[in-house]
Design a protein around this motif. Structure first.
Motif, PDB file in Angstrom:
ATOM      1  N   ILE A 269       0.846  -1.207   0.000  1.00 13.75           N
ATOM      2  CA  ILE A 269       0.000   0.000   0.000  1.00 13.75           C
ATOM      3  C   ILE A 269       0.879   1.253   0.000  1.00 13.75           C
ATOM      4  CG2 ILE A 269      -1.774   1.281   1.270  1.00 13.75           C
ATOM      5  CD1 ILE A 269      -2.789  -1.375   2.358  1.00 13.75           C
ATOM      6  N   SER A 273       1.132   4.099  -2.904  1.00  8.95           N
ATOM      7  CA  SER A 273       0.793   5.470  -2.540  1.00  8.95           C
ATOM      8  C   SER A 273       1.931   6.439  -2.853  1.00  8.95           C
ATOM      9  CB  SER A 273       0.474   5.558  -1.051  1.00  8.95           C
ATOM     10  OG  SER A 273      -0.501   4.617  -0.722  1.00  8.95           O
ATOM     11  N   TYR A 284      -5.225   1.816  -8.189  1.00  7.36           N
ATOM     12  CA  TYR A 284      -5.813   2.499  -7.033  1.00  7.36           C
ATOM     13  C   TYR A 284      -6.712   1.542  -6.260  1.00  7.36           C
ATOM     14  CZ  TYR A 284      -8.882   5.873  -4.624  1.00  7.36           C
ATOM     15  OH  TYR A 284      -9.620   6.563  -3.698  1.00  7.36           O
ATOM     16  N   ILE A 287      -5.059  -1.214  -3.784  1.00  4.27           N
ATOM     17  CA  ILE A 287      -4.665  -0.942  -2.402  1.00  4.27           C
ATOM     18  C   ILE A 287      -5.869  -1.077  -1.470  1.00  4.27           C
ATOM     19  CG2 ILE A 287      -2.645   0.461  -2.950  1.00  4.27           C
ATOM     20  CD1 ILE A 287      -4.209   2.942  -2.334  1.00  4.27           C
ATOM     21  N   PHE A 288      -7.069  -0.846  -1.993  1.00  5.72           N
ATOM     22  CA  PHE A 288      -8.240  -1.038  -1.142  1.00  5.72           C
ATOM     23  C   PHE A 288      -8.525  -2.522  -0.940  1.00  5.72           C
ATOM     24  CE2 PHE A 288      -8.693   3.349  -2.230  1.00  5.72           C
ATOM     25  CZ  PHE A 288      -9.225   3.913  -1.094  1.00  5.72           C
ATOM     26  N   GLY A 291      -6.042  -3.533   1.517  1.00  6.93           N
ATOM     27  CA  GLY A 291      -6.454  -3.012   2.816  1.00  6.93           C
ATOM     28  C   GLY A 291      -7.584  -3.821   3.423  1.00  6.93           C
TER      29      GLY A 291
ATOM     30  N   ILE B 128      -4.910   1.601   7.532  1.00  6.38           N
ATOM     31  CA  ILE B 128      -6.318   1.530   7.138  1.00  6.38           C
ATOM     32  C   ILE B 128      -6.977   2.910   7.273  1.00  6.38           C
ATOM     33  CG2 ILE B 128      -8.544   0.456   7.666  1.00  6.38           C
ATOM     34  CD1 ILE B 128      -6.833  -1.632   6.624  1.00  6.38           C
ATOM     35  N   LEU B 131      -6.228   4.723   4.236  1.00  2.00           N
ATOM     36  CA  LEU B 131      -7.097   4.375   3.106  1.00  2.00           C
ATOM     37  C   LEU B 131      -8.452   5.052   3.245  1.00  2.00           C
ATOM     38  CD1 LEU B 131      -6.336   0.574   2.624  1.00  2.00           C
ATOM     39  CD2 LEU B 131      -5.653   2.459   1.169  1.00  2.00           C
TER      40      LEU B 131
END
Lengths: 316, 308
Positions: A269, A273, A284, A287-288, A291, B128, B131
């Protein structure tokens, strides 16, 4: 109010004044408004949690329309930014597991030993000095620990293992372990000190030594608190970012060998970033998805910790 | 005869067990020493590498491609401004939430959910929060990669710390104080604001300082938001010479912070930059240690002075 006219002016004023102490609309409104603000700030924590979950799921959902969940779990390569893109989370998960495992191998035994020593053995002055010191140790920024791992621990390890590369999971894991010791030790110690004195006295009266008392009486009695400390340690290790991002290299690498460079979920991540990825691109969204994986892992541990705490809580 | 043998046997067993006591005690001291020595090594290593770089110029120069003339001006200004936003957002919300949970909340399902949730939030990895801030503040709300987005992200991160500190500080006040206030006709909020908050202020302050010390060192969430690593200008000044004298332009300015500056220097291959990293790390560690030390001192004073 009928007989008011017979009172003196002074007493009448007093009664009128007393009326202000009764129900007052303005005062009532004031109290309610403040309570509403306090309630909203308390509710905010739930809103944050929901926002985290919604945000991660929303972006991951788009990602999983592009990449099947099966591919995400089973593919052994993670190269989302290459032309030949692969989206297998396993290399990141393996890096996370190896670095966390090494960290916990250091932090859990050391933290527990320090906690038992401070709680059951150490003289008062040693404890009073060691506790703030450990607290300070826990306050050092993680990026500083990353610097330490890369430029101090790795060179030392390289003198022992000459073939060790400059970036490796071993030194990142070791430093992470040292970093987590204060969290584990202070929570474990709190749990052990919360065990009532008469349990200790009972044990000593039966002729048990300090060590026997600590291991056989105090630790079982404090089990739920110790479990909570361990779970917190695990969450920290899994979610730790900067140490691994700096010292372990940032190449996803499906390996269980701590001597190799690898990336963790968090390091990936960070890596993405640092680059300049446009909002809404597949990079993009990765990374979610990463996460979300991370959040699921830590939430699982948190829930296990909660269950353990509930089930084994001893009440005195 | 038998009895003497038993006695010797018992002595032997006791001796054996006592030896375990001793062994464990030595192990404990060694473990503690390892932690202490590691910290000493870390500090000494940074001191040796970073000290020569620490000069007035280091604090007043922008980052540069030439390591000898690079400095941390934009980084420490950025850190200060971000911390300002974090404190302004986290302190009222954290205290409010703590007061609600301790004094106002009735014991019901919602309260329990909030309580569990605060514990869970404390266990969520910091990245997190980055994010969340990236999705929510930067894009959804359109704050951009700004000081405002970073400050709010860190505020969410330290909120549980402030809440827990507030609750513990308020809980330690005896019920008699509340009863006294109510007996004199005070309303709930008057009781809280005139009695409970002043008495718990030291404890709450300790929590705030520890939270901010943690926020200062946080790198991951701010990188995730997309803070730049190379900033050679300062955000617009909050004070203006013409009316209305105060400007909030700085809130939306791009920025960098101390830990990101350090990370940037660490990850460069040239050794000269790594010396800069050591110097920046030294400043960062001294800052967090000073804050944590202040918190520990405050707590010590509080414990000594307050006797209910």
């Amino acid at each position: 109010m009928k007989g008011l006219h017979i009172l003196t002016e002074e007493s009448r004023n007093k009664i009128a004044h007393a009326g202000k102490l009764g129900y007052s609309f303005r005062r009532h409104l004031h109290e309610r408004l403040i309570e509403a603000f306090l309630f909203l700030s308390a509710i905010l924590s739930i809103a944050i949690m929901l926002a985290i979950i919604v945000m991660l799921i929303k972006e991951s959902f788009v990602f999983f329309q592009h990449v099947s969940i099966w591919e995400f779990i089973t593919d052994t390569q993670w190269t989302p930014l290459f032309d030949d893109a692969h989206y297998g989370i396993m290399p990141l998960v393996s890096g996370t597991i190896v670095s966390s495992f090494i960290a916990l191998l250091v932090a859990l035994p050391m933290g527990t030993i320090i906690a038992i020593y401070l709680s059951e053995f150490a003289p008062f002055t040693v404890r009073e000095m060691a506790k703030p010191f450990l607290e300070l140790l826990g306050g050092v920024p993680t990026v500083v620990y990353g610097y330490f791992a890369l430029l101090f621990v790795t060179p030392i390890l390289q003198t022992i293992f000459p073939e060790l590369p400059g970036f490796n999971l071993l030194s990142a894991g070791l430093v992470m372990g040292i970093m987590i010791i204060p969290y584990v030790s202070s929570m474990t110690e709190d749990a052990m000190r919360a065990v009532p004195m008469n349990l200790r006295e009972g044990s000593y009266a039966m002729g048990a030594t300090r060590f026997q008392t600590a291991i056989r009486v105090i630790m079982p009695a404090a089990f739920s608190g110790i479990a909570a400390a361990y779970i917190l340690g695990i969450s920290r290790a899994v979610g730790e970012t900067m140490v691994v991002a700096i010292a372990a290299g940032m190449q996803p690498n499906l390996t269980w060998n701590p001597m190799e460079p690898a990336a963790t979920i968090t390091a990936y991540i960070v890596q993405v970033s640092l680059g300049d990825l446009p909002h809404g691109s597949i990079g993009y969204q990765t990374i979610f998805a990463a996460g979300l994986t991370l959040l699921l892992i830590t939430l699982t541990f948190n829930i296990i910790g909660h269950v353990l705490r509930k089930r084994y809580r001893e009440i005195y | 005869m038998k009895r003497v043998n038993d006695l010797e046997e018992i002595r032997r067993i006791i001796g054996l067990h006592k030896r375990w006591d001793l062994i464990f005690m030595i192990t404990g001291i060694i473990a503690l020493m390892i932690a202490v020595l590691t910290f000493m090594a870390l500090f000494a290593h940074m001191l040796v590498d970073g000290m020569p770089r620490l000069s007035w110029d280091f604090f007043t120069s922008f980052p540069s491609r030439r390591p000898e003339s690079a400095g941390i001006l934009s980084a420490w200004v950025g850190t200060t401004l971000v911390m300002l936003v974090t404190a302004i957002a986290a302190v009222p919300l954290g205290i409010g939430s703590g007061v609600y949970l301790e004094e106002y909340a009735s014991k019901n399902l919602l309260t329990e959910i909030i309580e569990i949730n605060v514990t869970n939030l404390a266990g969520v990895p910091s990245i997190i929060y980055g994010l969340l801030a990236l999705g929510l503040f930067v894009y959804q709300l359109g704050f951009g990669q700004s000081i405002l987005a970073a400050g709010l992200a860190l505020a969410l991160l330290i909120l549980p710390v402030v809440i827990v500190a507030t609750r513990e500080a308020i809980r330690s006040i005896p019920v008699a104080i509340r009863e006294g206030a109510y007996a004199l006709g005070a309303t709930k909020w008057q009781t809280v604001s005139d009695h409970l908050l002043p008495y718990s202020s030291a404890g709450i302050l300790t929590g705030i300082i520890i939270g901010l010390a943690r926020a200062i060192g946080e790198t991951a969430p701010i990188i995730t938001i997309g803070a730049l690593t190379f900033i050679a200008f300062l955000p617009p000044s909050p004070v203006k010479s013409e009316f209305p004298y105060i400007s909030f332009e700085w809130l939306t300015a791009p920025f960098t912070v101390m830990p990101i500056q350090m990370f940037n220097w660490v990850s460069r291959p040239e050794e000269a930059f790594q010396l800069n990293a050591a110097a920046a790390g030294l400043v960062l560690v001294v800052m967090t240690l000073a804050m944590n030390g202040l918190a520990i001192y405050l707590r010590y004073r509080m414990r000594k002075n307050i006797k209910w």
